[in-house]
Design an enzyme around this catalytic site. Structure first.
Site, PDB file in Angstrom:
ATOM      1  N   GLY A  55      -4.520  27.856  11.701  1.00 62.60           N
ATOM      2  CA  GLY A  55      -5.597  27.953  10.722  1.00 62.60           C
ATOM      3  C   GLY A  55      -5.350  29.172   9.854  1.00 62.60           C
ATOM      4  O   GLY A  55      -4.572  29.137   8.900  1.00 62.60           O
ATOM      5  N   SER A  56      -5.977  30.291  10.250  1.00 67.47           N
ATOM      6  CA  SER A  56      -5.783  31.529   9.485  1.00 67.47           C
ATOM      7  C   SER A  56      -4.326  31.979   9.501  1.00 67.47           C
ATOM      8  O   SER A  56      -3.889  32.699   8.610  1.00 67.47           O
ATOM      9  CB  SER A  56      -6.658  32.639  10.077  1.00 67.47           C
ATOM     10  OG  SER A  56      -8.008  32.278  10.004  1.00 67.47           O
ATOM     11  N   THR A  72      -8.904  17.933   2.713  1.00 63.13           N
ATOM     12  CA  THR A  72      -9.981  17.610   1.778  1.00 63.13           C
ATOM     13  C   THR A  72      -9.540  16.561   0.770  1.00 63.13           C
ATOM     14  O   THR A  72      -8.488  16.692   0.143  1.00 63.13           O
ATOM     15  CB  THR A  72     -10.447  18.893   1.060  1.00 63.13           C
ATOM     16  OG1 THR A  72     -11.035  19.743   2.049  1.00 63.13           O
ATOM     17  CG2 THR A  72     -11.479  18.600  -0.023  1.00 63.13           C
ATOM     18  N   GLU A  74      -9.747  28.302   2.460  1.00 57.38           N
ATOM     19  CA  GLU A  74      -8.846  29.113   1.610  1.00 57.38           C
ATOM     20  C   GLU A  74      -8.836  30.568   2.059  1.00 57.38           C
ATOM     21  O   GLU A  74      -8.771  31.487   1.241  1.00 57.38           O
ATOM     22  CB  GLU A  74      -9.232  29.029   0.122  1.00 57.38           C
ATOM     23  CG  GLU A  74      -9.403  27.646  -0.435  1.00 57.38           C
ATOM     24  CD  GLU A  74      -8.218  26.725  -0.226  1.00 57.38           C
ATOM     25  OE1 GLU A  74      -7.123  27.231   0.087  1.00 57.38           O
ATOM     26  OE2 GLU A  74      -8.398  25.510  -0.352  1.00 57.38           O
TER      27      GLU A  74
HETATM   28  C1  LIG Z   1     -14.603  21.504   5.092  1.00 56.88           C
HETATM   29  C2  LIG Z   1     -13.226  22.082   5.210  1.00 56.88           C
HETATM   30  C3  LIG Z   1     -12.235  21.672   4.328  1.00 56.88           C
HETATM   31  C4  LIG Z   1     -10.931  22.183   4.433  1.00 56.88           C
HETATM   32  N1  LIG Z   1      -9.953  21.724   3.590  1.00 56.88           N
HETATM   33  C5  LIG Z   1      -8.657  22.058   3.837  1.00 56.88           C
HETATM   34  C6  LIG Z   1      -7.600  21.459   3.100  1.00 56.88           C
HETATM   35  O1  LIG Z   1      -7.810  20.656   2.179  1.00 56.88           O
HETATM   36  N2  LIG Z   1      -6.327  21.761   3.441  1.00 56.88           N
HETATM   37  C7  LIG Z   1      -6.047  22.645   4.431  1.00 56.88           C
HETATM   38  O2  LIG Z   1      -4.861  22.883   4.690  1.00 56.88           O
HETATM   39  N3  LIG Z   1      -7.029  23.269   5.124  1.00 56.88           N
HETATM   40  C8  LIG Z   1      -8.328  22.971   4.854  1.00 56.88           C
HETATM   41  N4  LIG Z   1      -9.340  23.578   5.595  1.00 56.88           N
HETATM   42  C9  LIG Z   1      -9.005  24.494   6.653  1.00 56.88           C
HETATM   43  C10 LIG Z   1      -9.417  25.919   6.386  1.00 56.88           C
HETATM   44  O3  LIG Z   1      -8.595  26.502   5.404  1.00 56.88           O
HETATM   45  C11 LIG Z   1      -9.398  26.650   7.730  1.00 56.88           C
HETATM   46  O4  LIG Z   1     -10.504  26.166   8.462  1.00 56.88           O
HETATM   47  C12 LIG Z   1      -9.454  28.152   7.597  1.00 56.88           C
HETATM   48  O5  LIG Z   1      -8.256  28.645   7.031  1.00 56.88           O
HETATM   49  C13 LIG Z   1      -9.676  28.853   8.940  1.00 56.88           C
HETATM   50  O6  LIG Z   1      -8.844  28.348   9.938  1.00 56.88           O
HETATM   51  P1  LIG Z   1      -9.471  27.873  11.341  1.00 56.88           P
HETATM   52  O7  LIG Z   1     -10.599  26.969  11.041  1.00 56.88           O
HETATM   53  O8  LIG Z   1      -8.381  27.341  12.172  1.00 56.88           O
HETATM   54  O9  LIG Z   1     -10.074  29.167  11.986  1.00 56.88           O
HETATM   55  P2  LIG Z   1      -9.285  30.284  12.845  1.00 56.88           P
HETATM   56  O10 LIG Z   1      -8.089  30.734  12.096  1.00 56.88           O
HETATM   57  O11 LIG Z   1      -9.072  29.763  14.207  1.00 56.88           O
HETATM   58  O12 LIG Z   1     -10.339  31.438  12.873  1.00 56.88           O
HETATM   59  C14 LIG Z   1     -11.449  31.456  13.770  1.00 56.88           C
HETATM   60  C15 LIG Z   1     -12.186  32.777  13.559  1.00 56.88           C
HETATM   61  O13 LIG Z   1     -11.313  33.873  13.854  1.00 56.88           O
HETATM   62  C16 LIG Z   1     -11.228  34.728  12.743  1.00 56.88           C
HETATM   63  N5  LIG Z   1      -9.888  35.305  12.641  1.00 56.88           N
HETATM   64  C17 LIG Z   1      -8.695  34.666  12.679  1.00 56.88           C
HETATM   65  N6  LIG Z   1      -7.686  35.517  12.482  1.00 56.88           N
HETATM   66  C18 LIG Z   1      -8.238  36.736  12.304  1.00 56.88           C
HETATM   67  C19 LIG Z   1      -7.738  38.034  12.027  1.00 56.88           C
HETATM   68  N7  LIG Z   1      -6.428  38.246  11.871  1.00 56.88           N
HETATM   69  N8  LIG Z   1      -8.616  39.048  11.904  1.00 56.88           N
HETATM   70  C20 LIG Z   1      -9.945  38.815  12.024  1.00 56.88           C
HETATM   71  N9  LIG Z   1     -10.481  37.628  12.278  1.00 56.88           N
HETATM   72  C21 LIG Z   1      -9.659  36.586  12.399  1.00 56.88           C
HETATM   73  C22 LIG Z   1     -11.553  33.855  11.546  1.00 56.88           C
HETATM   74  O14 LIG Z   1     -11.983  34.623  10.435  1.00 56.88           O
HETATM   75  C23 LIG Z   1     -12.647  32.969  12.111  1.00 56.88           C
HETATM   76  O15 LIG Z   1     -13.855  33.658  12.088  1.00 56.88           O
HETATM   77  C24 LIG Z   1     -10.655  23.121   5.436  1.00 56.88           C
HETATM   78  C25 LIG Z   1     -11.660  23.566   6.299  1.00 56.88           C
HETATM   79  C26 LIG Z   1     -12.933  23.048   6.194  1.00 56.88           C
HETATM   80  C27 LIG Z   1     -13.992  23.511   7.155  1.00 56.88           C
END
Ligand SMILES: Cc1cc2nc3c(=O)[nH]c(=O)nc-3n(C[C@H](O)[C@H](O)[C@H](O)COP(=O)(O)OP(=O)(O)OC[C@H]3O[C@@H](n4cnc5c(N)ncnc54)[C@H](O)[C@@H]3O)c2cc1C
Length: 389
Positions: A130-131, A157, A363
């Site tokens: 994710g992140s 999306t 994003e």
């Molecule tokens: C409705 C929706 C549409 C989306 N559309 C797309 C799309 O079209 N294409 C695509 O590729 N992605 C898409 N995403 C994915 C989105 O970009 C990710 O959900 C986002 O980048 C976060 O990743 P994660 O959900 O895996 O959370 P995680 O990365 O698992 O994070 C979980 C928590 O930990 C925190 N965290 C993680 N790393 C750190 C750090 N280094 N320091 C501090 N805190 C941290 C985060 O801020 C968050 O609070 C979409 C998401 C949603 C909900």
């Protein structure tokens, strides 16, 4: 210093406002109550986007786009961002890295996308990435001059209405070779696994995709092998600015509704705006919107004047962080001013409240934006944020 907005830009903004109010807003309630719009309505909206000249505002005219500057795009996205149910997303913005494609990729993907004949989506996120997109497990194995793509992408999306995906994968499973691939949805081995429901009502879905040994020839590599991150970064910058502008518009709409209601709603024998508690909320909302607008317009204006790429990245993160969090605060107060009516799904403020929550997540989450900003400060000092220019 001249902060005047040129007349043609104001006219463009007025046109976008009219489009949002007369084309998008009328679809909001049906979308909210049914959870989707009929295909015929979506087709009508697609045509309206073209008729009003809002297709591909982010791409050059020679590729079938509108050739708007970043500042002009910001003005348009602010107005479109006032719509609920993410109806702003029916106005397509083909991904910016497509302009780095080969002439054939531009012909087969970018141009038809700008014209509304094809739709592309970006697929980076995975169950374990994710992140931190370096954890991507989707791989493109190279054999006999072809690539074989396998993996899973989440939250794609508009994936349900897309014709092709831009997939971020590692060549041969090597994390030092992040690469973007153009993947037609009809190819054997591409399938939608699940279409989960989310907090917001969104005009499209965010499906999960699975890729099983999808055969791609070399012409499907966008940019160069190993260059995926650089291109994805460009996409992030653009998407972060768009989100900032959308959040600004959403906040303005909510504040306008709350302000009008505060003048007309009478309790204890007087309009509720006469209570200082309400007046102060409106004051805080107005000031926050003013601050966000000043920041977003400034950064968009600077980018058009050739701001250094590193500063663009640094400041796009700051606008996304501030605008998305500001929208959360402003729309929350707007809902409070509306009382019980603000909690009704028929009220745009209730929908905006849910809609903008994701802007602190996608994003790059707020935490990731802070990490980027913190990293910039460590490297360059406070200059990118506290200096001018
Ligand atoms: C409705 C929706 C549409 C989306 N559309 C797309 C799309 O079209 N294409 C695509 O590729 N992605 C898409 N995403 C994915 C989105 O970009 C990710 O959900 C986002 O980048 C976060 O990743 P994660 O959900 O895996 O959370 P995680 O990365 O698992 O994070 C979980 C928590 O930990 C925190 N965290 C993680 N790393 C750190 C750090 N280094 N320091 C501090 N805190 C941290 C985060 O801020 C968050 O609070 C979409 C998401 C949603 C909900």
């Amino acid at each position: 210093m001249d902060l005047t907005i040129a007349k043609p830009d104001l006219e463009l903004k007025a046109r976008a406002r009219n489009f949002a109010e007369t084309v998008l807003f009328p679809q909001e309630l049906e979308l909210e109550l049914k959870g989707c719009l009929p295909a015929a309505t979506l087709a009508k909206l697609r045509q309206a986007v073209i008729d009003n000249g809002f297709n591909a505002i982010n791409h050059a005219r020679e590729h079938g786009g509108q050739g708007l500057s970043i500042f002009q795009q910001t003005l348009v996205n602010e107005e479109l961002g006032k719509s609920t149910g993410a109806l702003w997303s029916v106005v397509w913005h083909p991904a910016i890295p497509l302009k780095n494609g080969t002439p054939e990729q531009i012909r087969d993907y970018l141009v038809p996308n700008c014209q509304g004949k094809r739709r592309g989506v970006f697929a980076i996120t995975e169950p374990g990435a994710g992140s931190d997109p370096r954890q991507v497990q989707t791989r493109a194995d190279r054999r006999n001059g072809r690539y074989y793509l396998s993996g899973e992408k989440w939250f794609v999306t508009a994936g349900n209405v897309a014709d092709y995906l831009i997939v971020h994968a590692h060549v041969d499973g090597d994390a030092s070779k992040p690469t973007l691939f153009l993947v037609d949805k009809v190819l054997p081995g591409v399938r939608i696994k699940r279409m989960p429901k989310f907090m917001h009502t969104y005009v499209f879905e965010h499906p999960e995709f699975v890729f099983e040994n999808v055969e791609l020839d070399e012409s499907r590599v966008l940019g160069k092998v190993g260059g995926g991150f650089e291109l994805t970064k460009d996409w992030f910058v653009e998407a972060r600015l768009q989100i900032s502008a959308n959040c600004l518009g959403a906040s303005i709409r909510a504040a306008e509704i709350a302000n009008a209601y505060a003048a007309e709603r009478v309790q204890f024998g007087r309009p509720i705006r006469d209570f200082q508690a309400i007046e102060f909320m409106l004051a805080d909302m107005a000031v926050e919107i003013m601050a966000a607008k000043s920041m977003i317009y400034r950064v968009a204006w600077e980018i058009d004047r050739g701001l250094d790429r590193k500063l663009v990245h640094a400041r796009a993160s700051a606008t996304k962080l501030f605008a998305s969090e500001m929208a959360g605060r402003v729309i929350d107060r707007a809902l409070q001013i509306l009382g019980g009516r603000g909690y009704m799904r028929e009220n745009p403020v209730e929908r905006l409240y849910r809609d903008i929550r994701v802007d602190r997540i996608w994003e790059g989450t707020s935490e990731i934006q802070r990490a980027i900003i913190g990293g910039q400060i460590k490297k360059r000092g406070l200059g990118p944020y506290v200096d001018w220019g």
